[in-house]
Enzyme design. Structure first.
Site, short mmCIF file in Angstrom:
data_model
loop_
_atom_site.label_atom_id
_atom_site.label_comp_id
_atom_site.label_asym_id
_atom_site.label_seq_id
_atom_site.Cartn_x
_atom_site.Cartn_y
_atom_site.Cartn_z
N ARG A 1 0.85 -1.20 0.00
CA ARG A 1 0.00 0.00 0.00
C ARG A 1 0.87 1.23 0.00
O ARG A 1 1.69 1.39 0.90
CB ARG A 1 -0.81 0.06 1.31
CG ARG A 1 -2.04 -0.67 1.31
CD ARG A 1 -3.03 -0.22 2.35
NE ARG A 1 -2.58 0.31 3.63
CZ ARG A 1 -3.41 0.75 4.55
NH1 ARG A 1 -4.71 0.72 4.33
NH2 ARG A 1 -2.99 1.20 5.70
N THR B 1 -1.20 7.45 -0.68
CA THR B 1 -2.45 7.35 -1.45
C THR B 1 -3.28 6.14 -1.05
O THR B 1 -4.46 6.06 -1.40
CB THR B 1 -2.12 7.21 -2.95
OG1 THR B 1 -1.38 5.99 -3.13
CG2 THR B 1 -1.28 8.38 -3.44
N ASP C 1 -0.23 -3.16 12.27
CA ASP C 1 0.31 -3.55 10.96
C ASP C 1 0.65 -5.04 11.00
O ASP C 1 1.59 -5.47 11.68
CB ASP C 1 1.56 -2.72 10.64
CG ASP C 1 2.02 -2.96 9.21
OD1 ASP C 1 2.10 -1.98 8.45
OD2 ASP C 1 2.31 -4.13 8.86
N ASP D 1 4.29 -6.10 9.88
CA ASP D 1 5.31 -5.74 10.88
C ASP D 1 5.22 -6.64 12.11
O ASP D 1 6.24 -7.01 12.69
CB ASP D 1 5.13 -4.27 11.31
CG ASP D 1 5.67 -3.31 10.26
OD1 ASP D 1 6.51 -3.73 9.45
OD2 ASP D 1 5.23 -2.15 10.26
C1 PRP Z 1 -1.13 -4.60 4.55
C2 PRP Z 1 -1.97 -5.87 4.65
C3 PRP Z 1 -2.72 -5.84 3.36
C4 PRP Z 1 -2.97 -4.39 3.15
C5 PRP Z 1 -4.39 -4.09 3.55
O1 PRP Z 1 -0.04 -4.81 3.74
O2 PRP Z 1 -1.19 -7.04 4.80
O3 PRP Z 1 -2.01 -6.38 2.27
O4 PRP Z 1 -2.07 -3.67 3.99
O5 PRP Z 1 -4.71 -2.78 3.30
P1 PRP Z 1 -5.77 -2.32 2.21
O6 PRP Z 1 -6.97 -3.21 2.38
O7 PRP Z 1 -6.04 -0.90 2.57
O8 PRP Z 1 -5.15 -2.48 0.85
P2 PRP Z 1 1.04 -3.67 3.40
O9 PRP Z 1 0.62 -2.91 2.20
O10 PRP Z 1 1.33 -2.89 4.64
O11 PRP Z 1 2.30 -4.50 2.95
P3 PRP Z 1 3.15 -5.60 3.72
O12 PRP Z 1 2.33 -6.88 3.77
O13 PRP Z 1 4.35 -5.76 2.86
O14 PRP Z 1 3.44 -5.09 5.09
N1 URA Z 2 -2.75 -3.03 6.95
C1 URA Z 2 -2.51 -3.55 8.17
O1 URA Z 2 -1.59 -4.36 8.34
N2 URA Z 2 -3.31 -3.17 9.20
C2 URA Z 2 -4.33 -2.31 9.03
O2 URA Z 2 -5.04 -2.00 10.00
C3 URA Z 2 -4.55 -1.77 7.75
C4 URA Z 2 -3.75 -2.15 6.73
#
Ligand code: PRP
Ligand code: URA
Length: 210
Positions: free
Chosen positions: A105, A109, A201, A204
């Site tokens: 994400r 944005t 998150d 993380d």
């Molecule tokens: C997080 C989560 C989803 C996304 C959800 O990933 O694991 O993939 O955000 O958010 P959305 O519904 O608003 O799209 P992130 O983009 O933080 O990436 P990561 O898994 O690499 O930490």
């Molecule tokens: N991605 C996450 O990991 N947690 C949230 O709450 C939203 C997006």
């Protein structure tokens, strides 16, 4: 067509989810709990797999016994947090094929940006389960499912641990044919696109990156 949302309200799932939500739960426990919950999700998403019977011999007698008629599952992890769910589902169905779609994400944005796509060659012959712990704005899940539909799997389901009401509505506005399996639909999204109360998150917390 209104999309289906299946809330897995099993007491064991809910108990483990509460442990995961706690701020003080360390990464190792968080990862283990996600894996355990995901084995229970695997039972839910495969509930409608067809069975057939085969003749077997027990130490006591012959019998016609049920076996899966259709072993053709493909799990797809939305990187990176989706791996935490797929690992648990593979504990139950170790012969399933696994695909990966890398999306992150954009923090400004909240738009999903694709950086990786590797799906098994025979995925079009399989029942697909797409996994990501968080359905927040749903931008990531919507983009992933849109891309995976190009492959034309036999069926598709989406599994997450926690969803927002906004994410569910957006996801089903574009993909009403894809049911959502989740342990909870929380209250809302905050101004940063995080689920409230949520669990923070997911990536993380699984990998200890923050
Ligand atoms: C997080 C989560 C989803 C996304 C959800 O990933 O694991 O993939 O955000 O958010 P959305 O519904 O608003 O799209 P992130 O983009 O933080 O990436 P990561 O898994 O690499 O930490
Ligand atoms: N991605 C996450 O990991 N947690 C949230 O709450 C939203 C997006």
């Amino acid at each position: 067509m209104a999309g289906r949302v299946i809330v897995v309200d099993h007491p064991v799932v809910q108990h483990k989810l509460t442990q995961m939500r706690r701020r003080e739960t360390p990464s190792g426990d968080f990862r283990r709990l996600l894996r355990e919950i995901s084995t229970l999700f695997a039972y839910e998403v495969t509930r409608d797999l067809p069975v057939t019977t085969v003749e077997i011999e027990t130490p006591v007698a012959q019998m016609m016994a049920p076996v899966l008629a259709d072993r053709s599952m493909c799990f797809v992890s939305i990187l990176r947090a989706g791996n935490g769910i797929v690992d648990g589902m593979l504990d139950v169905l170790p012969n399933a094929r696994v695909g990966h779609i890398g999306l992150y994400r954009d923090p400004e944005t909240l738009v999903a940006v694709e950086y990786y796509f590797k799906i098994p060659e025979d995925a079009h012959q399989r029942h697909m389960v797409v996994a990501d712990p968080m359905l927040a704005t749903a931008n990531s899940a919507i983009a992933a499912v849109r891309r995976l539909k190009e492959i034309g799997p036999r069926s598709m389901k989406f599994v997450c641990l926690v969803a927002s009401p906004e994410g569910v509505a957006s996801f089903h506005a574009e993909h009403p044919d894809v049911p959502i399996y989740t342990a909870s639909v929380d209250e809302r999204l905050n101004d940063h696109g995080y689920i409230v109360p949520g669990l923070g998150d997911a990536g993380d917390r699984i990998f200890g990156t923050k």
